[in-house]
Design a protein around this motif. Structure first.
Motif, PDB file in Angstrom:
ATOM      1  N   LEU A 121       0.923  -1.276  -0.018  1.00 48.93           N
ATOM      2  CA  LEU A 121       0.149   0.117  -0.034  1.00 48.93           C
ATOM      3  C   LEU A 121       0.922   1.344  -0.086  1.00 48.93           C
ATOM      4  N   PRO A 122       1.504   1.426  -0.977  1.00 47.81           N
ATOM      5  CA  PRO A 122       2.529   2.649  -1.180  1.00 47.81           C
ATOM      6  C   PRO A 122       2.117   4.136  -0.872  1.00 47.81           C
ATOM      7  N   HIS A 123       0.596   4.272  -1.209  1.00 44.08           N
ATOM      8  CA  HIS A 123       0.057   5.477  -1.287  1.00 44.08           C
ATOM      9  C   HIS A 123      -0.272   5.882   0.295  1.00 44.08           C
ATOM     10  N   ILE A 124      -0.364   4.962   1.343  1.00 43.52           N
ATOM     11  CA  ILE A 124      -0.731   5.352   2.436  1.00 43.52           C
ATOM     12  C   ILE A 124       0.798   6.043   3.036  1.00 43.52           C
ATOM     13  N   LYS A 125       0.598   7.198   3.931  1.00 40.60           N
ATOM     14  CA  LYS A 125       1.913   7.827   4.474  1.00 40.60           C
ATOM     15  C   LYS A 125       2.483   6.852   5.427  1.00 40.60           C
ATOM     16  N   LYS A 126       3.987   6.992   5.465  1.00 43.61           N
ATOM     17  CA  LYS A 126       4.755   6.381   6.168  1.00 43.61           C
ATOM     18  C   LYS A 126       4.418   6.398   7.707  1.00 43.61           C
ATOM     19  N   TRP A 127       4.414   7.673   8.098  1.00 48.05           N
ATOM     20  CA  TRP A 127       4.218   7.898   9.563  1.00 48.05           C
ATOM     21  C   TRP A 127       2.980   7.282   9.999  1.00 48.05           C
ATOM     22  N   LEU A 128       1.893   7.139   9.059  1.00 44.62           N
ATOM     23  CA  LEU A 128       0.544   6.597   9.425  1.00 44.62           C
ATOM     24  C   LEU A 128       0.591   5.348   9.528  1.00 44.62           C
ATOM     25  N   VAL A 129       1.241   4.588   8.799  1.00 44.12           N
ATOM     26  CA  VAL A 129       1.482   3.072   9.031  1.00 44.12           C
ATOM     27  C   VAL A 129       2.252   2.680  10.035  1.00 44.12           C
ATOM     28  N   THR A 130       3.503   3.438  10.432  1.00 38.50           N
ATOM     29  CA  THR A 130       4.284   3.241  11.604  1.00 38.50           C
ATOM     30  C   THR A 130       3.385   3.366  12.838  1.00 38.50           C
TER      31      THR A 130
END
Length: 662
Positions: free
Chosen positions: A444-453
């Motif tokens: 899911l490359p479109h989800i922001k990295k900080w949000l996934v983290t």
């Protein structure tokens, strides 16, 4: 800011300077031999890989994060490999398996299993710039191995951070004017002893021997920190303590800060997480060597007990420790190397990291056995009788006990020691957690990295609450055995078989030759294709055949708890056939028959190739120039650059570069 096209042109010009790319010019030009060279724009358009989930083209256009410099990658790998497993797990495993005798199988396992696996996983991640699931474009039929490893990694992460929470608890407790575990308190039993207790008088008064007495540090850990329920899981779960809950929150917050910006933030943190522990370990070794009884402990550590070498359990423990220490089979190595430049020398790094990990384990072993020897001298017992519990007892009982006996500023040594443990934990936990984040981001490359983290850390915290209940240590032991070590053995065997037998050891060595410009020696081939799968299979099968019921100290798990643990292992292993079916289903409409769809899953997908379009062209040229009948033999030595003679303008979008050359 450069456009994506400008970035690609820059890369092409860079590689041209290296002598590995014929042309990175933006316009089409005619070569001297009359062939028309493909434009960079055509390369980008025609080489979007497929075969994995997610929008790969979008990810390629936006670019993938890379380490700021090679030092950060190397230090991050060291911080990942050199963790709590070296400081308390390795000494405890050595203690359980005959002291010095354990060093022989451990070093042999490292040389012929650990290091080759580490190198193989570094190659896999760097070659296609993908995490531990997307990397299975090499053999899509085995993509479930990546998901199974992710499940095992997540099991380890959830309890690993709870151990970090314990170090945070002790860290703050170390600022007390008197270390709270150095003296018996109202929480202790009548058998509690501290540095002020006359042991002989107490033994006579209670009518017990020395082994029946418990140290203040042990009772503090059991009754105050853990609030341990001696009945184990038989009476259900209690509520987590509020102090440990706050420590767990702080641990996950720090991990979030380290991981929020990916390798750009975790790479900077590695300078501290990789180097600071050595300062503390060396300081503790110097101090420990001056303590009474230290020599007794060191002699126990280095003296081989040859009879132990005949026990398969010792070899199983050596493999398990090597896996846990190097983090082989968890996917984090693949994840780290996927952020490397394509030509980065991971051959060198694999050697440096494996040697550093071994030397650190030995350093921690000498330090720990100095402490254990001193503690045995103080308690009047043998070295092997000092630690009554598992590895956590070594870290949170034996070490604190000796720290409390220091005459000069024991608080300073305690603060440094537990800060070191936490630092080691951050280095390893950030790698394991980052592996999960990378898998999600790859899909899911479109989800922001900080949000996934943030989501991953939040879920990890909620699951971590189970480990800080009064029954938490029993849950940890269960998950560690079935959710960590048990699964990793099986999945690693499947990983090696898939890469070296299904894809093929010669093809894998061919890819190494293209990427690193070096041939692969017989040592690596023999270990990958034969020694590792055979030895791991034999050791694992025999160890399970003679395995005894799982215990945590004197507590024996019920059949229901064991069935739950087995279900975790079964679930992880079932992911392999489940995702095999998924891969076949994805190809059912593009292949003429069902059998052809099945066969296609064993053929490398288009994303098993360099992600950069210019490098991908060079890879296709390299494949075309190779004679499949010529075996890549010889010692490791640099190879000359390969000249480009073909282009990829005729390759259909999404077509696999392996379809005609594999």
């Amino acid at each position: 800011m450069k456009s994506p096209l400008q970035n690609i042109v820059s890369k092409a010009l860079f590689w041209k300077g290296e002598g590995t790319i014929n042309s990175g010019r933006e316009d089409t030009k005619t070569k001297e031999d009359g062939k028309v060279e493909v434009t960079v724009a055509q390369q980008q358009q025609s080489s979007s890989p497929s075969g994995g989930a997610g929008n790969e083209g979008e990810e390629e256009n936006t670019g993938r994060d890379q380490w700021a410099n090679p030092i950060e990658f190397l230090l991050s790998c060291i911080a990942m490999s050199v963790g709590l497993g070296n400081v308390w797990r390795f000494p405890f495993v050595a203690l359980e398996n005959g002291g010095g005798a354990f060093l022989i199988p451990y070093i042999l396992v490292l040389m012929f299993i650990g290091k080759p696996l580490y190198y193989m996983e570094l190659i896999m991640g760097q070659f296609c710039s993908a995490g531990s699931v997307r990397v299975w474009g090499i053999v899509p039929a085995f993509r479930g191995v990546g998901y199974g490893q992710a499940f095992a990694t997540w099991c380890v992460v959830t309890y690993y951070v709870s151990l970090m929470a314990l170090t945070v608890y002790y860290f703050f407790a170390s600022f007390s004017s008197v270390l709270p575990w150095s003296m018996c308190g109202d929480w202790s039993s009548i058998t509690c002893v501290d540095s002020t207790t006359n042991r002989t008088v107490l033994e006579e008064a209670l009518g017990v021997n020395a082994t029946s007495l418990t140290s203040a540090a042990e009772e503090y850990f059991t009754h105050v920190v853990l609030n341990l329920d001696p009945s184990g899981l038989d009476n259900g779960l209690g509520l987590p303590g509020w102090r440990l809950t706050l420590c767990l929150v702080l641990s996950w917050i720090i991990l979030f800060i380290v991981l929020a910006k990916g390798v750009q933030s975790s790479g900077k943190a590695a300078y501290f997480t990789a180097l600071f522990p050595y300062f503390v370990l060396i300081t503790m070794l110097i101090k420990g060597a001056t303590l009474p009884g230290a020599l007794q402990g060191v002699l126990y550590f280095i003296k081989p007990r040859w009879g132990k070498l005949l026990e398969p359990g010792v070899w199983y423990a050596a493999v398990d420790q090597s896996f846990f220490s190097l983090s082989v089979g968890f996917g984090s190595i693949i994840m780290f190397s996927s952020y490397n430049p394509f030509r980065h020398n991971v051959y060198r790094d694999a050697t440096i990291i494996s040697i550093t990990d071994t030397l650190t384990s030995l350093l921690a072993g000498f330090t720990t056995f100095c402490i254990l020897g001193h503690l045995a001298d103080q308690l009047g017992v043998k070295v092997e009788e000092v630690v009554k519990g598992g590895g956590t007892s070594l870290a949170f009982v034996s070490y604190p006990d000796v720290l409390g006996r220091f005459d000069v500023v024991p608080q300073l040594f305690a603060v440094l020691f537990f800060l070191m443990l936490f630092t080691l934990g951050v280095g390893s936990a950030s790698a394991l957690t980052g592996c999960i984040i990378t898998i999600i981001r790859d899909e899911l490359p479109h989800i922001k990295k900080w949000l996934v983290t943030l989501v991953v850390c939040g879920v990890g915290f909620l699951l971590g609450l189970f480990y800080i209940t009064p029954q938490g240590q029993f849950i940890l032991e269960l998950i560690n055995y079935y959710g960590g070590g048990f699964i990793i053995f099986i999945l690693t065997v499947l990983e090696v078989i898939a890469v070296q037998w299904v894809y093929g050891v010669q093809k894998f060595c061919r890819d190494i030759e293209f990427m690193l410009k070096r041939k692969t020696s017989l040592y690596w081939k023999f270990c990958w294709a034969f020694l590792i799968p055979v030895l791991l299979g034999i050791i694992f099968t025999y160890s399970q055949a003679i395995a005894k019921p799982l215990k945590a100290g004197s507590y024996e798990f019920s059949q229901g708890a064991i069935d739950f643990g087995i279900s975790l292992a079964v679930f992880a292993c079932m992911l392999v056939p489940i995702f095999f079916i998924v891969e076949v289903y994805k190809r059912r409409n593009t292949e003429p028959t069902f059998l052809d769809a099945v066969k296609k899953t064993f053929v490398p997908a288009s994303d098993w190739c360099p992600k950069d379009p210019v490098l991908r062209q060079e890879y296709l040229n390299f494949l075309a120039s190779q004679n499949s009948n010529v075996e890549l033999e010889g010692i490791d030595n640099p190879m000359p650059p390969v000249a480009s003679v073909n282009d990829i303008s005729s390759m259909e979008k999404g077509a696999s570069p392996h379809s005609d050359n594999s």
